[in-house]
Structures are given as C-alpha cells and as structure tokens.
Write a protein that holds these residues in place. Structure first.
Motif, short mmCIF file in Angstrom:
data_model
loop_
_atom_site.label_atom_id
_atom_site.label_comp_id
_atom_site.label_asym_id
_atom_site.label_seq_id
_atom_site.Cartn_x
_atom_site.Cartn_y
_atom_site.Cartn_z
N ILE A 176 -12.91 -4.28 -5.05
CA ILE A 176 -11.58 -4.51 -5.61
C ILE A 176 -11.39 -3.64 -6.86
N GLY A 219 -8.85 -4.42 -2.34
CA GLY A 219 -7.52 -4.48 -2.93
C GLY A 219 -7.38 -3.65 -4.19
N PHE A 220 -6.25 -2.95 -4.29
CA PHE A 220 -5.90 -2.16 -5.47
C PHE A 220 -6.87 -0.99 -5.72
N THR A 249 -3.63 -0.94 -2.21
CA THR A 249 -4.37 0.32 -2.18
C THR A 249 -3.40 1.49 -2.19
N ALA A 309 -6.71 -2.95 2.02
CA ALA A 309 -6.31 -4.23 1.45
C ALA A 309 -5.16 -4.02 0.48
N ASN A 310 -4.50 -5.10 0.13
CA ASN A 310 -3.24 -5.07 -0.61
C ASN A 310 -3.31 -4.18 -1.86
N CYS A 347 0.84 -1.21 0.00
CA CYS A 347 0.00 0.00 0.00
C CYS A 347 0.87 1.26 0.00
#
Length: 256
Positions: A167, A149-150, A133, A130-131, A115
C-alpha cells in the motif's frame, strides 16, 4: 441494450449484445466489442477500441486526450483488450504522438476504483490495480502484477512480471520481475514466492530465483558484478533469464 438516455454517436461501432447504461456518452471513432457492459455515466471518447466481454463501471472516463502540454490534437489511440473489469471513477487516457501513439491495456485485468493509466502506458495481462493506483506517462507493466492501493509509478518506469507492491508504494525506478516491494521510495522485500507458487512456478525455478535475488540484493556486489554472477543461472531457467534481461535493459535503473 442501449438505454434511451445514453448518447451514442452514429460514428461509433458497437458490437453484439453490448449494454450501455443511462447518461453514458460514446463518441465518434469509438469501437466496443461484443458482450461488453458499460454502466451509467461513463464517457468514452477519441480513437478508443475496447474488446469483448469487458465491464466498465459508472463515472469512468476512457480515451480522453492525454494530460500532456505537448499534445496538439494528434489522432492517437487507446486500446483495451478482452475481459477487463474497470471500476468506478477510473481514467485511461489516449497516447501522445511521440511514442507510437497508443496507450494499451491487455486482457483479464482488474482495475479497481479511482485508478489512473496515463498516456503511452502499456499494461499487460492479468494485472490487479487496487484502488487509487496511478501510472504516469510511458509506464510499462508486465503480466500478473499486483499493485497495492495508492501505488504510484513515475513516468518511463517499468514494472516486471509477477511483482506485488505494498500500500502506498512510490517508485522512481524500474522494479525487476518477481519481487515484493513497498515504501516511498520503493525498496525490495524479497520474492513474491506465494504469487509464484499460485502461478505454478516449479520449485526448482523458485529456488534459482531466490539465489538470483540474494546475488542482486544481499551480496553487496555492484550491479555490473551482480550481473556477471547471474549470467550462468539463466542457462536452465527461463524465469531467471527474464529477470536478468529486465535488469540489463533498464534505462532508469532498478530499485535496490
């Protein structure tokens, strides 16, 4: 608690029972609060203050200079509160000198791997990233936000309290509080009702927020007309008042 292969500048202030793993580098001007755990290969530089009982995992970079062409080495800051978890490969940058000079992360946040929190961002409490971001510069994130995520947030945007993004969400405008949003670009998908119930919102407040959502997003009214319809609903509901005030003070405009 400091590994012999860690490099800690004599000018750094280290609290009680701080763990610093091997090959981590702690620069001058850094302050680390009690009971904080820092894994291996972490780099913390600049005027960075980290509170108590944080966990910072390997290969994270905290307090480096902002990624901004106008930055000229001014003594800006990164401030991190208490009980945050910052996972692998995260980057949190110091501020520029143009907006108060502070990048801020509050308390009890969970920042997953990869992140990025850019210069001059202000993140509240109890958020989950979440992963992957990423927040661009000057972003404000209120309390209890969950990013899928993202998720990508454009500079100067605001994200309201208790929102949840799907997401890969991308937004170029403000996201009002309490919403579920997704898409590129982001569109609303109703209220985050499950999250509101988890956080003990009353059934009356949730029902008022449902009505407010319908007025803003389902009535076909123009924004100024919707605001007029929302005004009476704020008298007995502080959550609705926050919803309305957020919309009124939006400078970039809100997602619709």
């Amino acid at each position: 608690m400091i590994h012999p292969q860690a490099i800690v500048d004599p000018g750094a202030k280290i609290g009680k029972n701080v763990h610093i793993g091997p090959f981590s580098v702690i620069g001058p001007g850094v302050e680390i609060g009690d009971e904080t755990w820092i894994g291996p290969h972490v780099v913390i530089n600049g005027l960075t203050r980290i509170g108590k009982d944080n966990k910072i995992y390997q290969f994270s970079s905290l307090g480096e200079a902002p990624q901004h062409l106008g930055y000229q080495g001014e003594p800006t800051r990164l401030e991190i509160g208490d009980r945050n978890v910052i996972r692998e490969y995260c980057t949190l940058n110091r501020a520029t000198a143009t907006s108060g000079g502070v990048t801020h992360l509050g308390d009890d946040n969970f920042i997953m791997a990869y992140c990025h929190v850019a210069h001059d961002c202000h993140v509240g409490n109890r958020t989950i990233f979440a992963n992957g971001t990423s927040l661009a510069g000057h972003v404000t994130v209120e309390d209890n936000v969950i990013f899928g995520g993202f998720s990508l947030i454009h500079q100067f945007c605001r994200v309201g309290a208790h929102c949840m993004t799907g997401i890969g969400t991308v937004t170029f405008k403000d996201i009002p509080p309490y919403l579920l949003v997704a898409g590129n670009t982001a569109v609303p998908h109703g209220l985050n009702v499950r999250g509101l119930k988890r956080r003990k919102f009353s059934s009356d407040s949730i029902e008022i927020l449902r009505k407010a959502y319908k007025i803003l997003y389902k009535s076909g009214l123009r924004l100024n007309e919707a605001i007029e319809q929302l005004e009476p609903m704020t008298k007995d509901c502080t959550e609705a008042m926050h919803f309305l005030n957020f919309i009124k003070h939006s400078e970039r405009g809100i997602i619709r």
